[in-house]
Design a protein around this motif. Structure first.
Motif, mmCIF file in Angstrom:
data_model
loop_
_atom_site.group_PDB
_atom_site.id
_atom_site.type_symbol
_atom_site.label_atom_id
_atom_site.label_comp_id
_atom_site.label_asym_id
_atom_site.label_seq_id
_atom_site.Cartn_x
_atom_site.Cartn_y
_atom_site.Cartn_z
ATOM 1 N N LYS A 264 0.827 -1.203 0.000
ATOM 2 C CA LYS A 264 0.000 0.000 0.000
ATOM 3 C C LYS A 264 0.865 1.258 0.000
ATOM 4 O O LYS A 264 1.557 1.552 0.976
ATOM 5 N N GLY A 265 0.786 2.004 -1.064
ATOM 6 C CA GLY A 265 1.381 3.336 -1.185
ATOM 7 C C GLY A 265 2.800 3.423 -0.660
ATOM 8 O O GLY A 265 3.666 2.594 -0.998
ATOM 9 N N PHE B 52 2.560 11.895 4.559
ATOM 10 C CA PHE B 52 1.477 11.442 3.681
ATOM 11 C C PHE B 52 0.283 11.085 4.564
ATOM 12 O O PHE B 52 0.369 11.123 5.797
ATOM 13 N N GLU B 53 -0.797 10.737 3.899
ATOM 14 C CA GLU B 53 -1.991 10.330 4.658
ATOM 15 C C GLU B 53 -2.167 8.834 4.546
ATOM 16 O O GLU B 53 -1.922 8.243 3.504
ATOM 17 N N ILE B 54 -2.628 8.234 5.621
ATOM 18 C CA ILE B 54 -2.786 6.789 5.611
ATOM 19 C C ILE B 54 -3.833 6.413 6.660
ATOM 20 O O ILE B 54 -4.079 7.175 7.603
ATOM 21 N N THR B 55 -4.482 5.259 6.493
ATOM 22 C CA THR B 55 -5.472 4.860 7.495
ATOM 23 C C THR B 55 -4.918 3.745 8.351
ATOM 24 O O THR B 55 -4.074 2.965 7.910
ATOM 25 N N MET B 56 -5.416 3.709 9.569
ATOM 26 C CA MET B 56 -4.993 2.651 10.483
ATOM 27 C C MET B 56 -6.240 2.005 11.092
ATOM 28 O O MET B 56 -7.073 2.671 11.681
ATOM 29 N N ASP B 57 -6.353 0.695 10.913
ATOM 30 C CA ASP B 57 -7.455 -0.037 11.518
ATOM 31 C C ASP B 57 -7.026 -0.524 12.896
ATOM 32 O O ASP B 57 -5.867 -0.864 13.109
ATOM 33 N N HIS B 58 -8.012 -0.561 13.791
ATOM 34 C CA HIS B 58 -7.691 -1.098 15.115
ATOM 35 C C HIS B 58 -8.973 -1.597 15.767
ATOM 36 O O HIS B 58 -10.075 -1.248 15.357
ATOM 37 N N GLN C 247 -6.043 -8.786 3.272
ATOM 38 C CA GLN C 247 -4.905 -7.910 2.921
ATOM 39 C C GLN C 247 -5.377 -6.544 2.458
ATOM 40 O O GLN C 247 -4.779 -5.918 1.598
ATOM 41 N N LYS C 248 -6.474 -6.076 3.028
ATOM 42 C CA LYS C 248 -7.057 -4.813 2.565
ATOM 43 C C LYS C 248 -6.690 -3.623 3.441
ATOM 44 O O LYS C 248 -7.101 -2.504 3.159
ATOM 45 N N HIS C 249 -5.965 -3.865 4.508
ATOM 46 C CA HIS C 249 -5.641 -2.763 5.407
ATOM 47 C C HIS C 249 -4.434 -1.997 4.881
ATOM 48 O O HIS C 249 -3.731 -2.458 3.973
#
Lengths: 337, 300, 333, 527, 331
Positions: free
Chosen positions: D299-300, D369-375, D416-418
């Protein structure tokens, strides 16, 4: 009368079928994978796939739906993922505790709510009115988990007036399970030690939940009491020479309760579902928690079973309410539509 | 009828306005008379002001974490103390008013029109359509509300916006019920009959004459429900389906802080009191609105 | 009624064998197992310029009859002709057209005015509905009519709740008249009012009738009012017309026993006139399943066997060709 | 009427408050040990199915295994039901000789038949923990009873004995009473040919362990009665009651009040206050859990190891450990947790913002940069996530947090989508292999694979270790893999937390364990 | 007639404190009611008839308040005795029946019990069963067929006429000395009205009760009353025997009122109508309240409150027209 009940039951069935369908489709659109929670965070992909086949989630939707409806029609609620046993058994296990709690809570709401409502109406716009309205509002305005913890802190921890969370002291032996409601079972078994202890355990959670239902009851009693007090027959009662207490209790209250009964019924339904958080805080092994966990883990069978049961209870309570309503209000003849 | 009566437009406008002013003045007198309502309105106005001037009122950045400063007791530096991540609770409560207001208003804006349209239509048309719509609302009513909201929130994904939609979906049946009951009560009233006998179409009667009559009780009900809406939103937040951290949503703050309740009471209690006050404000205002909108009150 | 083939041009309203039955549904499948026969076979005609007084006790069906004419009550069978046109069961455009010409005034001026609207909006609603005026033209025409019924611009933008009962009834009148109807159905227009106010309204009604060339169907239980207002009277009992004729005929030469009872029940304001009331036993029966014979038979002081079986027709008994009674044993001079 | 009711109820309530509790205080009863735990995760107590912390932990009290860890010792398993063993020269066939004095709770003697049946049902039922045995190629046919007290197990290839023994001491390898279980076999939808007692065993026991399962009611409590006849470890109390108390605050109040003897898993913030209470002590031990930040390397910016390293340098480890965890955690830079053989107290990363910024600049992201974090939604995950969000913001990485319930979080991770994910890992059995394989061998389709980090070098090292009979060499291979993973891999290791339990002072000989499988209650005494 | 009247109301003043100000509902109400006499209280809506009736029972609800005056009933001033005493008088000595019989019965209590309740309150020695029996007897006395079954019914099962009979039974079962009838028949049909009025007259003479008959229907008044009092806007304008007042009204308002009745009017002539509206009661009385609508209005009518003039015989009127006339005499 009988016909009325039959008709109500008929609409109840329609409602239940609607609930089944809605539940199934909700579970379809929810982008959660029930298997994920069954398998746990560490299980490898193969395990998940194997479980998928095992539970039949690899079948086409219509097949799943057909099987789902077929099972439900045979009163087979299936097996719960989270407890691994038939949902029906789970419900039989957990529901009485919730019923017991909600009923006690309702009693608390009624015992406090009705007098508050009456006082409010009789002393309308006075300090008494303001006080009782604000008091009853506090009940609905406070987050349940917060109130529950604070009450525990004060009455259990600091003052020690009430025992620890749970249904019964761990040293006591539960009476033979008949209804599943400890208070009832202990009386049947003539085990008053258990009865006493169970009663002490239920006071705090019932108070927390009861405060939640109190405002609605107090409000409707107040407004219907105001309504009734301006009626001609109240004047008649006064003209006859009744004192105010008798006017209120004998003539006004019963009429005021007629509309209140409906709200009390709805409150009961609300208490049944409102028990989720209370049960968590007071370690109460009830259906509310079971159902909430079921939804969060997408335990579909448990969700459907529990929801249907709550809906069924809700509708039955409403039916009972209507019957009480008819009993209180002779103007309603149940045969007429 | 051949006499023409000229009417000065300005005068007509002035008199119309005067009538409206008289109505408002009566409302004001009724409002003043109801002390609890005054309190309720003040709370809501206060909430609006806080939300509007949040940047001016806040003393800290509501997101800024100062980990060494976590769980500080209320002091002159942190009026409401700090939370488990060292954020200033006062500033978060102040900014949280925006979130709370947004949720409450949007739910109102979605669920009431929906309920109103369905309820008035079902009540006015009656028959099979009424039966179908009411069974549908039965289904939604019989569902435990929080669970329905959870289902929809889960279906749409977490977030404030979806929580709003979810609560609206769970809420509309009660408004539909209310609107239907009002419609049934009003449908055969003399003034509706008159309009109908004068040739008004059904649509016109529903929109122009019945809906306004339902509106007041819906508004009252809504203002009384505001508390529940806020608490349901908090409940969703608690389950991870409502506002997402670090959004300063009050319900989230209460539930996040409950692990500190015994030793650091302020973390959970102060946002809880904010909820309490606002819910009470809405409720008191709702009770008052009912009195003000009640035409009988005006006659006395 | 008699000459069905040849309708005189001056006939405005003709009702033929009108039945209005309300079904009572019960049970799981909502089967209809009984009906309230509110109007049970009534015929009469209304000439242009007439004031036809319809009297009877509560529940006799007079209000339902009035509502049936404006289409607010469902007609089970029978016909209503207005200006020669059949108006039963009209829908859409035709109903909309009819609505302009027949207006209804309700008994209770408190419930017939929308509580949240100003007088101007209330009165002007007809103009809006029928696209007869727009904008300030509406205000002007409303004002003209309000002036006529005794209001000034002062009152025009007030809400209905600010007015007394008599004033409200005048507002209702203005609302009905703004569409320039031909027929006005007045359903107990003064029974909620005090006598002194009643006098004002009755006078106004009389004036307006001649001024706007109106025809009235005047429904009332008050014989004194009906006598003063009407030139013809119909007496109803339990959904049926028991007697009809010119006002004087009814008052001075009543043929039907019920009419006689009704007239004798009326207390006189003269304290010195001894009152000879005929007291009836019991309450009026409900219009669910009325008796098979004469509807009045169960309470009639002069009831005979035939009355219980055989329903009498409304026919001419005396000299007068306009005087009809539905009685097997009418009182004739 | 109403008045009377009100008076009655008021009097009743008054009485209720004044009356003495007739029951005995929990703390007062010497023979009953009361523990408060969040046991809501238990699905089944059948060892073939139980895979949740609490369930496995309970099975450790109820059942015995061929090999087991004694209370308080976690380095390597010792013989338990097996009194000796032999291994064939090719390392594939293992023969175990059983003790002859062991009786099940039912009174039946424990024989080789029971061992064979227990293993076979695990393999056939194929439930979640079954891989612990099947990874050695065990099939229903490959295990057989040689005689009444001798069992032979044939593996598909040579395996390191450390791994194999650890797995034989895991909960899934518990020995059940085959005679009792066979009486309770049911035919269910999923197992039309019989469920090997799966349904019955989920809430009943057929073991030989120190405790007998008296009752388990989900949402309420577990009651364990002492098995005084246990061949080695008869318990010191007559009964253990484990109350399900989900709210930590509630557990804490009850242990302070004396209604609980042990309150399981206290939050760090509670510990400080609990330490003030003279009636209590805190028993703590590093848990074998590892909190880590997973980075999807497809991812990125995360494809660039410089970015991953920058993130590893940007995390405020000290803040996390000292503030969020209240000091109840320790930094970790290895996938082998402290408590396991092979753990190294090494430090690859410290909070170094300069270096992080430098690396980002080199990678072409000077402004971040911007990124998402799941938790997950359970404490302390949201707090950690917010702290990490705050940490990364300092080097310009704007993290959007995504709090998910487990039913959402794990499918997303597996798919593997995170982008970033905050997660933790706990060992399935007591051997470094249980961590090394998921963290470093992408072919195991575990963590490494989920983060799309396909490194054949580490994979090879792990597979090699799996067959290395020499324990020291084996551990060296893991450590070699760890160095690669730490430097180039898809993780930022955050910390290893502590288990902290509040124990009343009259409770003696409590041996807290780093993982639930190793938890033993038979030593606990109450004074 | 005995010298001492049963009820004597003097200068009764009642105000209502409302949103818009003080409503001066009763300003000057005075009349006397002799034993076994039927006195009619006439007037239009809002003139204060019902307020007067309720004031006699001391049942003015907030925001209303009795400001001054006296209500002497059998030598006791109802306005000064304590509440328990008033309650004792209510229902046993003074009863009242109201306009809406269906609304005046408690919908959830069987009618027999409602009748019996009146007895039970005032006679503590009575047990429930005998009170019920007496109630049934009372219903029988009213000529209600099958009284035992009727006693078991609920109000909604009854017609308006029957409800009013039950009300009468409920209020007369204790044989009170005074019955206040507040528009007892105006909600009923004429044929039923005739029945009820006849019934009342029979009963009243049987148990020798005085009646205060409040009605706006002058016909009913003419038929049932011996004496009449006419009220206008909270003020008492004329009192006298029914013959005097209805045949020879001496107050312009009474005169006007009688002329507005359409019963005998000529249909070809407009009805007589009193122009204008009832004045607002928000101002305290400073003049003759009828002055703005009076055809014979004089300057002083607008400035002063006219005193009550005693005319010849049993006749009084509050109008300046009688000032100075030979037989008139200010009270």
């Amino acid at each position: 009368m009988l016909q009325y009940i039959l008709r109500r039951l008929f609409t109840l069935i329609i409602t239940l079928v609607g609930i089944m369908v809605v539940t199934f489709f909700i579970s379809l659109v929810v982008p959660l994978d029930p298997l994920a929670s069954i398998a746990g965070p560490q299980a490898p992909q193969e395990t998940v796939e194997r479980l998928r086949t095992l539970y039949g989630f690899d079948q086409p939707i219509y097949v799943q739906f057909g099987r789902y409806m077929q099972r439900l029609l045979h009163a087979d609620l299936g097996t719960s993922f989270q407890t691994g046993r038939p949902v029906l058994d789970d419900i039989i296990q957990y529901f009485p505790a919730t019923i017991e709690l909600a009923t006690m809570a309702l009693i608390v709401s009624i015992i406090i709510g009705i007098p508050l409502g009456i006082l409010s109406a009789v002393y309308r716009n006075s300090a008494v009115d303001h006080f009782s309205r604000v008091l009853s509002l506090i009940g609905v305005s406070m987050p349940v988990f917060w109130l529950g913890l604070v009450l525990l802190l004060i009455f259990y921890f600091k003052l020690g007036w009430f025992p620890e969370p749970g249904r019964l002291d761990i040293m006591l032996i539960e009476p033979e399970r008949i209804t599943g409601m400890l208070l009832v079972d202990s009386v049947i078994a003539l085990d008053f030690e258990v009865f006493w202890d169970a009663l002490k355990h239920i006071v705090l959670p019932a108070a927390v939940l009861g405060l939640y239902g109190l405002a609605g009851i107090a409000r409707i009693v107040r407004s219907s009491m105001l309504d009734v007090l301006s009626q001609e027959y109240i004047k008649t009662a006064r003209i006859k020479g009744l004192n105010e207490f008798l006017v209120l209790t004998r003539h006004a209250l019963r009429n005021a309760l007629v509309p209140a009964v409906t709200v009390i019924g709805l409150t009961y339904g609300g208490l049944l579902e409102g028990s989720v958080l209370t049960e968590t805080i007071f370690s109460w092994p009830g259906l509310g928690r079971y159902l909430a966990t079921a939804f969060l883990t997408l335990d579909l069978n448990a969700v459907v079973g529990g929801t249907m049961l709550v809906a069924l209870m809700f509708s039955l309570v409403n039916l009972v309410v209507d019957l009480i309503y008819a009993f209180l209000n002779p103007q309603i003849t149940l045969t007429a539509s | 009828m051949n006499v023409t009566h000229a009417i000065d437009k300005n005068e007509a406008r002035r008199r119309r306005w005067e009538a409206r002013r008289r109505y408002l003045k009566d409302s004001y007198i009724l409002w003043r008379r109801n002390r609890l309502m005054v309190v309720g309105t003040c709370i809501i106005v206060f909430l609006l002001l806080v939300a509007a001037f949040a940047p001016l009122l806040a003393t800290h950045d509501s997101y800024e974490q100062i980990l060494p400063d976590r769980l500080l007791a209320p002091s002159t530096k942190h009026y409401f103390g700090t939370d488990g991540l060292g954020r200033d609770i006062y500033s978060r409560v102040v900014y949280g008013s925006r979130v709370t207001l947004t949720i409450a208003c949007l739910v109102a804006a979605i669920s009431t029109p929906l309920g109103l349209v369905i309820g008035v239509f079902a009540g006015y048309v009656g028959g099979a359509i009424d039966e179908i719509l009411m069974r549908l609302s039965d289904v939604f009513l019989a569902f435990p509300k929080l669970i329905l909201a959870i289902a929809f929130a889960a279906a749409l994904g977490p977030g404030v916006e979806n929580a709003i939609v979810a609560i609206s979906v769970a809420n509309w049946p009660s408004y539909a019920r209310l609107a239907r009951a009002e419609t049934l009560g009003v449908r055969n009233n003399d003034y509706i009959q008159v309009i109908r006998s004068m040739g008004a179409s059904n649509l016109r009667i529903m929109v122009g004459h019945i809906t306004p009559m339902c509106l007041s009780s819906i508004i009252v009900r809504l203002s009384l429900d505001m508390g529940t809406i806020i608490l349901t939103a908090a409940g969703l937040g608690f389950l991870g389906l409502g506002a997402q951290p670090p959004t300063p949503e009050w319900g989230l703050m209460v539930s996040d802080g409950r692990q500190f309740l015994v030793d650091q009471w302020w973390v959970s209690t102060l946002p809880g009191i904010a909820i309490l006050i606002v819910v009470m404000g809405f409720n008191l205002m709702g009770d008052g609105i009912r009195d003000i909108l009640d035409p009988h009150q005006r006659q006395s | 009624m008699q000459n069905k083939t040849n309708i005189p041009a001056k006939t405005l309203l003709r009702i033929e064998d009108l039945h209005v039955h309300f079904p009572i549904r019960e049970g799981m499948l909502k089967r209809q197992h009984a009906s309230v026969k509110a109007v049970n076979g009534i015929s009469f005609t209304l000439e242009r310029g007439d004031v036809f007084g319809l009297v009877g006790e509560s529940g006799c069906g007079k209000t339902t009859l009035g509502r049936a004419v404006v289409g607010l009550a469902p007609v089970t069978s029978g016909d209503i002709y207005f200006n020669g046109q059949r108006i039963v069961g009209l829908t859409g455009r035709e109903a909309y057209e009819r609505a302009r010409h027949i207006q209804l005034i309700f008994q209770d001026p408190y419930s017939s005015l929308h509580p949240r609207k100003t007088v101007c909006d209330l009165v002007g609603v007809g103009l809006k509905l029928h696209d007869l005026a727009e904008g300030y033209e509406i205000d002007e025409r409303v004002l003209a009519l309000l002036n006529r019924v005794g209001f000034s611009i002062e009152h025009m933008y007030r809400y209905a709740h600010e007015f007394s009962g008599g004033q409200r009834q005048r507002i209702a009148l203005a609302r009905a008249l703004i569409l320039q109807p031909e027929l006005l159905i007045l359903d107990e227009p003064t029974s909620a009012l005090d006598v002194s106010v009643q006098a004002q309204i009755l006078n106004l009604l009389k004036e307006l009738q001649s001024e706007f060339h109106l025809t009235y169907l005047f429904i009332s239980h008050d014989l004194g009012v009906v006598r003063y207002m009407s030139n013809r009277i119909g007496v109803m009992y339990l959904g049926s017309m028991v007697e009809t004729g010119l006002t004087n005929d009814i008052f001075y030469r009543p043929q039907h026993p019920y009419t006689r009872v009704l007239l004798s029940s009326l207390p006189s304001i003269d304290p010195d006139t001894p009152h000879i009331g005929i007291l009836l036993e019991g309450d009026p029966p409900t219009p669910i399943n009325p008796p098979p014979g004469c509807p009045f038979a169960p309470r009639c002081p002069e009831c005979k066997d035939r009355c219980r079986i055989d329903k009498p027709e409304l026919v001419q008994h005396g000299q007068d060709s306009t005087h009809f009674a539905a009685c097997h044993f009418p009182h004739l001079e | 009427m109403l008045k009377n009711i009100i008076i009655f109820i008021a009097a009743f309530l008054a009485l209720l408050m004044m009356a003495e509790t007739p029951g005995v205080d929990a703390a007062g009863s010497k023979d009953v040990l009361v523990i408060g735990m969040a046991t809501s995760d238990i699905i089944s107590l059948d060892p073939a199915k139980a895979f949740e912390f609490s369930g496995v932990g309970l099975d450790a009290q109820i059942y015995d295994r061929l090999l087991d860890f004694p209370a308080g010792r976690f380095d390597k398993p010792e013989l338990s039901l097996a009194k000796s063993y032999e291994v064939s020269p090719d390392g594939k066939t293992w023969t175990f000789h059983l003790r002859k004095d062991v009786k099940f709770h039912s009174g039946n003697p424990l024989t080789a038949e029971d061992v064979v049946y227990s293993f076979q049902r695990v393999v056939i039922l194929k439930d979640q923990p079954s891989f612990i045995l099947t990874q050695f190629g065990i099939t229903p046919e490959s295990i057989k009873a040689v005689d009444k007290y001798t069992v032979q197990i044939t593996l598909d290839q040579k395996y390191a004995s450390g791994i194999f023994f650890s797995c034989l001491s895991a909960g899934v390898a518990s020995i059940v009473d085959s005679k009792v279980v066979k009486q309770h076999v049911q035919k269910t939808d999923k197992y039309p040919d019989g469920d090997y007692g799966l349904t019955w065993l989920s809430r009943n026991s057929a073991g030989s362990g120190s405790f007998i399962l008296r009752k388990w009611e989900k949402g309420d409590r577990v009651i364990l009665d002492a098995n005084a006849d246990h061949f080695a470890n008869p318990p010191k109390v007559k009964r253990v009651v484990i109350k399900e108390i989900v709210e930590a605050t509630s557990r804490r109040l009850q242990v302070e009040k004396g209604d609980l003897d042990i309150a399981w898993e206290m939050y760090p913030d509670q510990i400080k206050a609990l330490k003030q209470n003279k009636d209590l002590r805190i028993e703590s031990i590093p848990a074998t859990l590892i909190y880590y930040l997973g980075m999807n390397v497809t991812k990125g910016p995360l494809t660039d190891n410089r970015v991953r390293t920058a993130i590893r340098h940007a995390v405020n480890y000290g803040g996390l450990i000292n503030n969020i965890m209240g000091g109840a955690a320790r930094p970790i830079n290895t996938f082998i947790p402290a408590g396991f053989a092979g753990y190294q107290d090494v430090s690859f990363y410290r909070e170094d913002l300069e270096k992080a910024r430098q690396l980002l600049k080199e990678a072409g992201y000077p402004d971040g940069f911007e990124i998402t974090m799941d938790h997950g939604d359970q404490t302390p995950n949201p707090e950690i996530a917010q702290a990490i969000q705050n940490s990364l913001a300092r080097v310009g990485i704007k993290v959007k947090l995504n709090k998910l319930i487990s039913a959402q979080l794990w499918p997303k991770y597996r798919a593997q989508k995170h982008e970033l994910i905050l997660a933790r890992w706990g060992p399935d059995y007591v051997d470094p292999h249980t961590n090394a394989q998921p963290f470093a061998d992408y072919k195991a389709k575990q963590l490494c694979w989920r983060n799309v980090y396909y490194n054949d070098a580490t994979s090879g090292l792990i597979q090699q270790a799996g067959q290395e009979m020499d324990n020291d060499k084996r551990i060296a291979l893991y450590q070699k893999a760890n160095t690669i993973i730490q430097q180039e891999g898809p993780y930022a290791m955050l910390f290893q937390p502590m288990y902290e339990h509040a124990v009343r002072n009259n409770i003696k000989d409590v041996y807290v364990a780093p993982m639930f499988d190793l938890w033993k209650l038979y030593t606990v005494r109450k004074e | 007639m005995t010298t001492q009247p049963l009820l004597s109301v003097k200068n009764l003043k009642v105000h209502f404190y409302t949103l818009r100000g003080i409503v001066h509902a009763l300003e000057r109400v005075a009349f006397e009611l002799n034993r076994q006499e039927t006195l009619g209280l006439a007037g239009e809506t809002g003139c204060g008839k019902s307020v007067t009736a309720r004031a006699i029972l001391r049942l003015i609800d907030p925001p209303g308040r009795i400001i001054s005056g006296s209500i002497i009933f059998e030598g006791r001033d109802i306005l000064t005795i304590d509440e328990a005493e008033v309650r004792d008088i209510r229902g046993s000595q003074i009863s009242m029946i109201m306009q809406e019989p269906k609304m005046s019965l408690n919908p959830v209590i069987r009618v027999g019990d409602q009748v019996a309740e009146t007895l039970l309150i005032h006679d503590r020695s009575l047990n429930r069963r005998s009170a019920r029996r007496q109630a049934v007897d009372m219903l029988a006395q009213l000529g209600i067929p099958d009284p035992t079954r009727m006693a078991q019914r609920y109000p909604h099962e009854l017609s308006g006429g029957m409800s009013q009979r039950i009300m009468i039974a409920m209020m007369l079962v204790t044989r009170p000395k005074l019955l206040i009838a507040d528009e007892p028949t105006s909600a009923l049909d004429v044929t039923i009205q005739a029945q009820i009025l006849a019934l009342m007259q029979t009963l009243v003479s049987e148990i020798q009760t005085s009646v205060l008959m409040i009605t706006h229907d002058l016909g009913v008044m003419a038929e049932t009353c011996e004496r009449v009092a006419v009220m206008y806007a909270g003020d008492m304008v004329e009192v006298g025997s029914v013959h005097n007042v209805l045949k020879h009204p001496q107050h312009p308002y009474t005169q006007g009122l009688l002329q507005t009745v359409p019963d005998k009017a000529n249909p070809d002539q407009p009805l007589f109508s009193i122009e204008g509206n009832v004045p607002s009661l928000l101002e305290p009385q400073t003049n003759c309240r009828f002055a703005p609508r009076c055809a014979h209005v004089m300057d002083r009518c607008k400035r002063e409150i006219p005193p009550v003039y005693n005319l010849n015989g049993d006749h009084q009127a509050a109008c300046f027209l009688h000032d100075g006339s030979p037989e008139a005499q200010a009270v």
